[in-house]
Design an enzyme around this catalytic site. Structure first.
Site, PDB file in Angstrom:
ATOM      1  N   ASP A 174      49.287  36.545  46.353  1.00  0.00           N
ATOM      2  CA  ASP A 174      48.625  35.249  46.879  1.00  0.00           C
ATOM      3  C   ASP A 174      48.427  34.256  45.936  1.00  0.00           C
ATOM      4  OD1 ASP A 174      46.847  36.557  45.427  1.00  0.00           O
ATOM      5  OD2 ASP A 174      45.036  35.834  46.248  1.00  0.00           O
ATOM      6  N   LEU A 191      41.068  47.948  35.568  1.00  0.00           N
ATOM      7  CA  LEU A 191      41.842  48.894  34.706  1.00  0.00           C
ATOM      8  C   LEU A 191      41.343  48.011  33.317  1.00  0.00           C
ATOM      9  CD1 LEU A 191      45.506  48.986  36.346  1.00  0.00           C
ATOM     10  CD2 LEU A 191      43.665  50.510  36.396  1.00  0.00           C
TER      11      LEU A 191
END
Length: 331
Positions: free
Chosen positions: A215, A237
């Site tokens: 996106d 992460l």
């Protein structure tokens, strides 16, 4: 006025000379007659819409010829790869029984079809092919699930990557349903860069979810909001603990998947990040190079080319898989 000396030779031209070949142009929207709609309906469309229909019809006419060329190209690549294997230049492709299960489970959530443009649909589908390739060729494999594959993504797989139905289910499973219909909420951990939580280990009792979205950062908090609405855990992460990226910590879906697999194999986040994240992610800012936070040592990350022809042997993935584009996913 000529200021050169009489004996001077003219400097060689720096212009690039093109061969004297005629330049052929495709049809213009002004003189194009569509076959999928009436001419009156076509003339009422905007010029951009006309161009889109023109490109699609031209592709439909030439796709057969294009695919024949691609198959011939892949045949050459297969022969070249087999020769390199015989010479010991590259390792042979692992057989299914030569891979070991890691016991980890990963879902790629494809419930964002309506949030992407057509080019982004093409990109995310190619990234899924790369995910399968990573899971198929490493020493360890994870239990990979693709959930809510529907609408344009499903249509693209059925048309352009039709042999995905022959991929072994032990390496990838496709679901038309939502991820909650596959696993319970208590096991899910949605990985999203917007989460305030940070994971340090991967638990085989948990199922880690990656948002299947390309996106260009249009949708902020999209995957985090979905995780909160479903009532499942979420985390990001630990990229910032090990490397400093020049831009926002957003990388492609196949890179996220490969990082997870690399960590499963080696148990080292820094190694996983530096082997997978492209060098350009670090060079966009000042200073250049990947700055490793742990140990205060500056290192260069290995650049991973995102062109599927060079990074992944097409012959070992899918006869109709197309290259991964340069888009970034909100993961």
């Amino acid at each position: 006025m000529d200021v050169t000396n009489p004996g001077d030779e003219p400097a060689p031209s720096t212009k690039r000379h093109r061969p004297n070949t005629p330049i052929t142009k495709g049809p213009s929207v002004d003189d194009f007659t569509p076959t999928t709609m009436t001419l009156d309906a076509f003339n009422q469309l905007s010029r951009n819409q006309k161009k889109k229909i023109l490109r699609q019809e031209l592709w439909d006419q030439r796709s057969g010829e294009f695919r024949e060329k691609q198959r011939a190209k892949r045949s050459v690549l297969r022969k070249r790869h087999k020769q390199r294997v015989r010479l010991g230049e590259v390792p042979a492709k692992r057989k299914l029984d030569e891979q070991e299960s890691s016991g980890h489970k990963i879902i790629i959530d494809m419930d964002f079809d309506d949030k992407m443009h057509d080019t982004e649909i093409k990109s995310i589908c190619s990234q899924l092919v790369r995910c399968y390739s990573t899971n198929r060729h490493g020493p360890l494999f994870v239990d990979l699930h693709i959930t809510k594959l529907h609408e344009r993504c499903r249509a693209r797989f059925d048309k352009a990557i039709a042999d995905h139905t022959e991929w072994p289910e032990s390496r990838i499973k496709f679901h038309d349903t939502e991820l909650l219909d596959v696993f319970g909420t208590d096991k899910l951990v949605y990985l999203t860069a917007d989460s305030p939580n940070e994971i340090t280990e991967l638990d085989t009792q948990k199922v880690y979810v990656v948002g299947g979205l390309v996106d260009k950062n249009r949708y902020k908090r999209l995957t985090l909001d979905k995780a909160e609405q479903m009532g499942v855990a979420h985390a990001r992460l630990p990229i910032g603990q090990y490397v400093q990226m020049a831009s926002r910590k957003v990388i492609t879906v196949n890179q996220i998947f490969e990082i997870l697999v690399k960590f499963v194999e080696a148990g080292d986040w820094k190694q996983a990040f530096l082997e997978v994240i492209p060098q350009r992610k670090f060079n966009e800012g000042k200073g250049g190079g990947a700055k490793v936070v742990k140990g205060a040592v500056a290192e260069d990350a290995e650049d991973v080319d995102e062109d599927a022809d060079e990074n992944t042997d097409e012959a070992e993935v899918s006869d109709d898989a197309e290259d991964v584009s340069d888009h970034e996913g909100s993961v």
